[in-house]
Design an enzyme around this catalytic site. Structure first.
Site, PDB file in Angstrom:
ATOM      1  N   CYS A  88       1.066  -1.092  -0.144  1.00 13.26           N
ATOM      2  CA  CYS A  88      -0.070  -0.032   0.102  1.00 13.26           C
ATOM      3  C   CYS A  88       0.855   0.944  -0.046  1.00 13.26           C
ATOM      4  O   CYS A  88       1.721   1.372  -0.925  1.00 13.26           O
ATOM      5  CB  CYS A  88      -1.026  -0.157   1.132  1.00 13.26           C
ATOM      6  SG  CYS A  88      -2.334   1.189   1.028  1.00 13.26           S
ATOM      7  N   HIS A 193      -3.768  -4.797  -0.216  1.00 11.02           N
ATOM      8  CA  HIS A 193      -3.195  -5.346   0.937  1.00 11.02           C
ATOM      9  C   HIS A 193      -3.196  -7.052   0.816  1.00 11.02           C
ATOM     10  O   HIS A 193      -4.197  -7.598   1.247  1.00 11.02           O
ATOM     11  CB  HIS A 193      -4.026  -4.942   2.257  1.00 11.02           C
ATOM     12  CG  HIS A 193      -3.986  -3.353   2.721  1.00 11.02           C
ATOM     13  ND1 HIS A 193      -2.784  -3.139   3.482  1.00 11.02           N
ATOM     14  CD2 HIS A 193      -4.354  -2.519   2.103  1.00 11.02           C
ATOM     15  CE1 HIS A 193      -3.103  -1.861   3.707  1.00 11.02           C
ATOM     16  NE2 HIS A 193      -4.062  -1.374   2.644  1.00 11.02           N
ATOM     17  N   GLU A 195      -2.073  -9.233   3.011  1.00 13.26           N
ATOM     18  CA  GLU A 195      -2.305  -9.698   4.360  1.00 13.26           C
ATOM     19  C   GLU A 195      -4.017  -9.717   4.791  1.00 13.26           C
ATOM     20  O   GLU A 195      -4.498 -10.368   5.566  1.00 13.26           O
ATOM     21  CB  GLU A 195      -1.826  -8.803   5.787  1.00 13.26           C
ATOM     22  CG  GLU A 195      -2.397  -7.417   5.922  1.00 13.26           C
ATOM     23  CD  GLU A 195      -1.995  -6.196   4.762  1.00 13.26           C
ATOM     24  OE1 GLU A 195      -2.224  -5.194   5.193  1.00 13.26           O
ATOM     25  OE2 GLU A 195      -1.219  -6.645   3.888  1.00 13.26           O
TER      26      GLU A 195
END
Length: 213
Positions: A88, A193, A195
């Site tokens: 990001c 993202h 994650e």
């Protein structure tokens, strides 16, 4: 092998660490994942991850406020050529400059500018938030096994406008093309993202952990 996730007061550190630990386990890799604000630990790491949430200038200031961290990043990523992943705003900081709340010089690792998203459809909301399809544009080990149309998770109002198209590894569409993955040499970055991107994110992280640039 050690993966250093840099803690400079910006980023989903706990979820990022858990995702990297899970990806290492899934791929049978013996990786030690450390979340650290210690420049010496970053210098010693085999791989470096720079997350980022918030405004470009704020993230840059936060990183530079950590003693020795900017110099350590240059030493590990640029001089030593160890694998680097920006997430990001961590990806956006690789640019020449960012124009969020003023103009700020970035790392200058990948040529381009971070500016507001300008969708062709003015009714689309900014920030660009949620799940979007990925369009893979180049062969890269970090994108191995990720086909066009897989979904990844985004939260951002600014995007990386690249100067050189060859540095774009994948895009997504939001009434116009948005840079989703960048890469050059030992450096990669994702606007989304990983994650938070479930199976797709774990696959990309696993690829990064196996990558030998």
């Amino acid at each position: 092998m050690t993966v250093a996730i840099i803690d400079y007061g910006s980023g989903n550190l706990r979820s990022a660490a858990k995702a990297f630990e899970r990806a290492a386990e899934d791929n049978g890799l013996q990786e030690t994942v450390v979340v650290t604000s210690d420049a010496d630990q970053v210098r010693a790491a085999d791989r470096v991850v720079l997350p980022g949430v918030g405004a470009f200038g704020d993230c840059l200031a936060g990183l530079e406020a950590v003693a020795g961290m900017r110099t350590a990043l240059e030493a590990v990523v640029v001089d030593a050529g160890r694998p680097f992943l920006g997430i990001c705003v961590g990806m956006q900081l690789m640019a020449d400059r960012g124009t969020e709340h003023g103009t700020h010089d970035g790392f200058g690792w990948i040529s381009g500018e971070v500016s507001p998203i300008r969708p062709a459809d003015p009714t689309l909301k900014i920030p660009h938030m949620g799940w979007n399809e990925l369009e893979v544009r180049g062969n890269h080990p970090v994108l191995d096994g990720l086909d066009n149309g897989v979904h990844s998770y985004y939260v951002h109002s600014y995007q990386f406008y690249l100067r050189n198209a060859v540095d774009c590894l994948a895009t997504t569409d939001y009434a116009g093309s948005i840079t989703a993955v960048v890469g050059r040499d030992n450096m990669v970055g994702t606007q989304f993202h990983p994650e938070k991107s479930q199976r797709v994110g774990l696959k990309l992280i696993g690829n990064f952990l196996k990558w030998r640039p």
